[in-house]
Design a protein around this motif. Sequence first.
Motif, PDB file in Angstrom:
ATOM      1  N   VAL A 170     -48.124 -83.766  37.100  1.00  0.00           N
ATOM      2  CA  VAL A 170     -48.822 -82.480  36.994  1.00  0.00           C
ATOM      3  C   VAL A 170     -47.940 -81.326  37.447  1.00  0.00           C
ATOM      4  O   VAL A 170     -47.847 -80.288  36.785  1.00  0.00           O
ATOM      5  CB  VAL A 170     -50.134 -82.501  37.808  1.00  0.00           C
ATOM      6  CG1 VAL A 170     -50.725 -81.093  37.931  1.00  0.00           C
ATOM      7  CG2 VAL A 170     -51.146 -83.434  37.148  1.00  0.00           C
ATOM      8  N   THR A 171     -47.292 -81.490  38.592  1.00  0.00           N
ATOM      9  CA  THR A 171     -46.543 -80.380  39.186  1.00  0.00           C
ATOM     10  C   THR A 171     -45.095 -80.298  38.709  1.00  0.00           C
ATOM     11  O   THR A 171     -44.481 -79.230  38.782  1.00  0.00           O
ATOM     12  CB  THR A 171     -46.525 -80.498  40.722  1.00  0.00           C
ATOM     13  OG1 THR A 171     -45.778 -81.671  41.106  1.00  0.00           O
ATOM     14  CG2 THR A 171     -47.942 -80.602  41.271  1.00  0.00           C
ATOM     15  N   GLY A 172     -44.542 -81.437  38.254  1.00  0.00           N
ATOM     16  CA  GLY A 172     -43.129 -81.455  37.909  1.00  0.00           C
ATOM     17  C   GLY A 172     -42.242 -81.451  39.136  1.00  0.00           C
ATOM     18  O   GLY A 172     -41.034 -81.231  39.038  1.00  0.00           O
ATOM     19  N   LYS A 173     -42.837 -81.695  40.290  1.00  0.00           N
ATOM     20  CA  LYS A 173     -42.113 -81.739  41.562  1.00  0.00           C
ATOM     21  C   LYS A 173     -42.414 -83.050  42.280  1.00  0.00           C
ATOM     22  O   LYS A 173     -43.461 -83.653  42.084  1.00  0.00           O
ATOM     23  CB  LYS A 173     -42.525 -80.567  42.468  1.00  0.00           C
ATOM     24  CG  LYS A 173     -42.312 -79.189  41.855  1.00  0.00           C
ATOM     25  CD  LYS A 173     -40.842 -78.839  41.739  1.00  0.00           C
ATOM     26  CE  LYS A 173     -40.645 -77.415  41.217  1.00  0.00           C
ATOM     27  NZ  LYS A 173     -39.205 -77.083  41.066  1.00  0.00           N
ATOM     28  N   GLY A 174     -41.501 -83.459  43.148  1.00  0.00           N
ATOM     29  CA  GLY A 174     -41.708 -84.677  43.910  1.00  0.00           C
ATOM     30  C   GLY A 174     -42.791 -84.528  44.954  1.00  0.00           C
ATOM     31  O   GLY A 174     -43.249 -83.411  45.267  1.00  0.00           O
ATOM     32  N   LEU A 175     -43.195 -85.654  45.516  1.00  0.00           N
ATOM     33  CA  LEU A 175     -44.286 -85.657  46.487  1.00  0.00           C
ATOM     34  C   LEU A 175     -43.942 -84.838  47.723  1.00  0.00           C
ATOM     35  O   LEU A 175     -44.793 -84.111  48.247  1.00  0.00           O
ATOM     36  CB  LEU A 175     -44.610 -87.102  46.883  1.00  0.00           C
ATOM     37  CG  LEU A 175     -45.814 -87.315  47.797  1.00  0.00           C
ATOM     38  CD1 LEU A 175     -47.075 -86.746  47.180  1.00  0.00           C
ATOM     39  CD2 LEU A 175     -45.985 -88.800  48.105  1.00  0.00           C
ATOM     40  N   GLY A 176     -42.697 -84.925  48.211  1.00  0.00           N
ATOM     41  CA  GLY A 176     -42.302 -84.158  49.388  1.00  0.00           C
ATOM     42  C   GLY A 176     -42.459 -82.674  49.181  1.00  0.00           C
ATOM     43  O   GLY A 176     -42.930 -81.946  50.064  1.00  0.00           O
ATOM     44  N   HIS A 177     -42.074 -82.188  47.996  1.00  0.00           N
ATOM     45  CA  HIS A 177     -42.215 -80.762  47.680  1.00  0.00           C
ATOM     46  C   HIS A 177     -43.679 -80.350  47.701  1.00  0.00           C
ATOM     47  O   HIS A 177     -44.033 -79.280  48.216  1.00  0.00           O
ATOM     48  CB  HIS A 177     -41.601 -80.485  46.309  1.00  0.00           C
ATOM     49  CG  HIS A 177     -41.629 -79.045  45.911  1.00  0.00           C
ATOM     50  ND1 HIS A 177     -42.739 -78.447  45.342  1.00  0.00           N
ATOM     51  CD2 HIS A 177     -40.687 -78.065  46.017  1.00  0.00           C
ATOM     52  CE1 HIS A 177     -42.477 -77.173  45.105  1.00  0.00           C
ATOM     53  NE2 HIS A 177     -41.244 -76.921  45.506  1.00  0.00           N
TER      54      HIS A 177
END
Length: 416
Positions: A64-71
């Motif tokens: 959904v976000t196109g970002k990793g979980l940490g981000h």
Amino acid sequence: MSLLDQIKRMGPGLVTGAADDDPSGIATYSQAGAQFGTSLLWTMLFAYPLMVATQLASARVGRVTGKGLGHSLKAIMPHWLMAILVALLFVANTINIGADLAAMGEAAGMTVRRGQHVFTIIFALASLLLQMFVPYDRYAALLKWMTLVLLAYVALVLMVKVDWSQALHDLVLPHLDGRQEVTTVVAILGTTISPFLFFWQAAQEVEEIDQVEERKPLQRAEHQAEDAFNRIRIDTFTGMAVSNIVALAIILGTAATLHAAGKTDIQSAADAAKALQPVAGPLAFAIFTLGIIGTGFLAVPVLAGSSGYAVCEVGGWAASLQDKPQRARVFYAVIALGMILGVAIDWSPISPMKALFWSAVINGIVAVPVLVALMLVVSSREVMGKYTASISLWIFGWITTVAMGVAAISMLVLPS
């Protein structure tokens, strides 16, 4: 869409599920089967929907976000708390890497009767070089094919005599008695619901977006949502099913051999493999030892890579297996550090199988705060927009969090 097309579309979920059956998992399931026979088979049936929920949530965040979980965690959590969680993840992963590499070295060493530490170093270097210099698309395909090594443990069950009526009884009727069994359940949950898997699957969804030009984060490409979520569901349900079938096979195989022979305390990979040899012959011995090496090559990169993703996502540095080392220096430095420290663990006096078992217990405890954070992220409209967790995902996700918390607390407070 044909079954073959569906298989071709699998990736992050299948590899994550296979990496779940790393030498740490093999050791933990072997300990459970050797010590308690088939009485803890029910834990795998219990764990399956919990594993699916946590990995679906992780994949959803990445897609959904196109970002990793940490981000994504940074959006809702204080920086100091994120730093603590990532530090705990790195410590747990490094212990696991060290134990996995040591088990791989021991498995190779007992096959050729020498060179355990040398093999450990060779395996670590090979894994590190593959991550650093093989492009992601080729490396991901290699990991996907390596999942076939898990079939060896299913074949193992066909070589030994299993009391199937007792096994079925223990699969569907939970039994738990005393602190030792509670500790083992925590270890099983810790090796099946591990924090590194959350970060890895989310990151792999991001890598998949970057590799396929027409794919975009769902926040910017709503028309892709239905197909994306269907693929993630099939991939994750299948990957976790493969993981649990293999785990059941290992517990059954060791219960039918080690437990039946009264060998309940497994000190090393050699102990587990040698116990199989008189029962099922040299082939069973080879399957068990080569399986440890094969699954290690699959899991060690996932462990080290998840540490790299987590650190860089929180710190704001580039993190991609597609990038060359000079473009993602911090990412590969974290991976290399985890490998170096892992190799150092091999020179300690700790038994590899014991280290593997207790690293799983540590993961079970560390998973609790990470799960809380994951569920807050996947439920946040600020982060996920219209694609927050469904009701069923929300329910099973929080059940998983509570179950992991209760198991960890029970291990610490129950009398011996």
